[in-house]
Design a protein around this motif. Sequence first.
Motif, PDB file in Angstrom:
ATOM      1  N   UNK A 104       0.823  -1.210  -0.073  1.00  0.00           N
ATOM      2  CA  UNK A 104      -0.058  -0.122   0.022  1.00  0.00           C
ATOM      3  C   UNK A 104       0.895   1.383  -0.009  1.00  0.00           C
ATOM      4  N   UNK A 105       1.768   1.212   0.853  1.00  0.00           N
ATOM      5  CA  UNK A 105       2.859   2.438   0.800  1.00  0.00           C
ATOM      6  C   UNK A 105       3.420   2.692  -0.646  1.00  0.00           C
ATOM      7  N   UNK A 106       3.953   1.728  -1.065  1.00  0.00           N
ATOM      8  CA  UNK A 106       4.561   1.712  -2.761  1.00  0.00           C
ATOM      9  C   UNK A 106       3.432   2.234  -3.662  1.00  0.00           C
ATOM     10  N   UNK A 107       2.321   1.753  -3.481  1.00  0.00           N
ATOM     11  CA  UNK A 107       1.131   2.047  -4.357  1.00  0.00           C
ATOM     12  C   UNK A 107       0.788   3.389  -4.297  1.00  0.00           C
ATOM     13  N   UNK A 110       3.552   5.327  -5.765  1.00  0.00           N
ATOM     14  CA  UNK A 110       3.314   5.346  -7.020  1.00  0.00           C
ATOM     15  C   UNK A 110       2.472   6.128  -7.667  1.00  0.00           C
ATOM     16  N   UNK A 111       1.287   6.253  -7.359  1.00  0.00           N
ATOM     17  CA  UNK A 111      -0.001   6.792  -7.603  1.00  0.00           C
ATOM     18  C   UNK A 111       0.299   8.340  -7.541  1.00  0.00           C
ATOM     19  N   UNK A 112       0.724   9.013  -6.454  1.00  0.00           N
ATOM     20  CA  UNK A 112       0.551  10.244  -6.427  1.00  0.00           C
ATOM     21  C   UNK A 112       1.720  10.878  -7.298  1.00  0.00           C
ATOM     22  N   UNK A 225      -5.070   4.293   0.082  1.00  0.00           N
ATOM     23  CA  UNK A 225      -5.401   3.265  -0.897  1.00  0.00           C
ATOM     24  C   UNK A 225      -6.922   3.082  -1.286  1.00  0.00           C
ATOM     25  N   UNK A 226      -7.739   2.827  -0.114  1.00  0.00           N
ATOM     26  CA  UNK A 226      -8.915   2.729  -0.047  1.00  0.00           C
ATOM     27  C   UNK A 226      -9.641   3.936  -0.695  1.00  0.00           C
ATOM     28  N   UNK A 227      -9.455   4.919  -0.178  1.00  0.00           N
ATOM     29  CA  UNK A 227      -9.766   6.218  -0.640  1.00  0.00           C
ATOM     30  C   UNK A 227      -9.606   6.603  -2.001  1.00  0.00           C
TER      31      UNK A 227
END
Length: 264
Positions: A104-107, A110-112, A225-227
């Motif tokens: 989740x931290x990596x995701x 990466x998304x931001x 991540x859920x948000x």
Amino acid sequence: MVAVAIGRCLPIQPRTLFNSKSTDRGSPAGRFSWLGHAAAVTPLYRQTCVAAQQRPTWLPGLDPPPYLDGTLAGDFGFDPLGLAEDPETLRWYVQAELVHSRFAMLGVFGILVTDLLRVTGVSKIPIWYEAGAVKYDLANTETLFIVQLLLMGFAETKRYMDFVSPGSQAKEGSFFGLEAALEGLEPGYPGGPLLNPLGLAKDIKNAHDSKLKEIKNGRLAMVAMLGIFVQASVTHVGPIDNLVEHLSNPWHKTVIQTIANSSS
């Protein structure tokens, strides 16, 4: 609160106030021996009991279940469904949460980052939920899927084997002679120059603060991540676009208005 905490810890026994056998005026504790063992409790024991009662929990004043004794990093006694009563199940949940936290931290990172590059026009990176459908020149989708399946499958298999038999994957010859580069510290915490290049928390047994910081940030990342998933489903744009729109009119462009407009 402190008095209640001490009272819970002290094994007070009911006795008669005027019982001559239980009254000894020769010692300070004896003058109050009608309190039972309470008068003989040492200050250290009393402090220990108070500290145990003041342990932070997810709901203030709530007594955590006995199998969550506070020894695990990030243990605040939260298990309303009693899913971790079995020690082996709890052990598995600890590792599962740790891995999901790291993903989740990596995701989120990466998304931001990619969304920021896309919104500012620095790069023509596709929005994160469409990135998987993009065709890449270096290989076709099927090849990338097979390569990822093999690499992730190998890594997850090694992790599972180390979970079942801690330390087994650090033995000589278990990883093509590269065991020293990984040097697992304990299940869930691989080390070595490859995965711990800065040499942080070498003494993993006493790295409770580092473990706590990681799991707290990981839990926050899972919620984030859920948000991001919900935002993408409702607004069909990335998180940076959502943030920019909110900042343009903070009082009228909020999550409440967004959900209300999407449902109408």
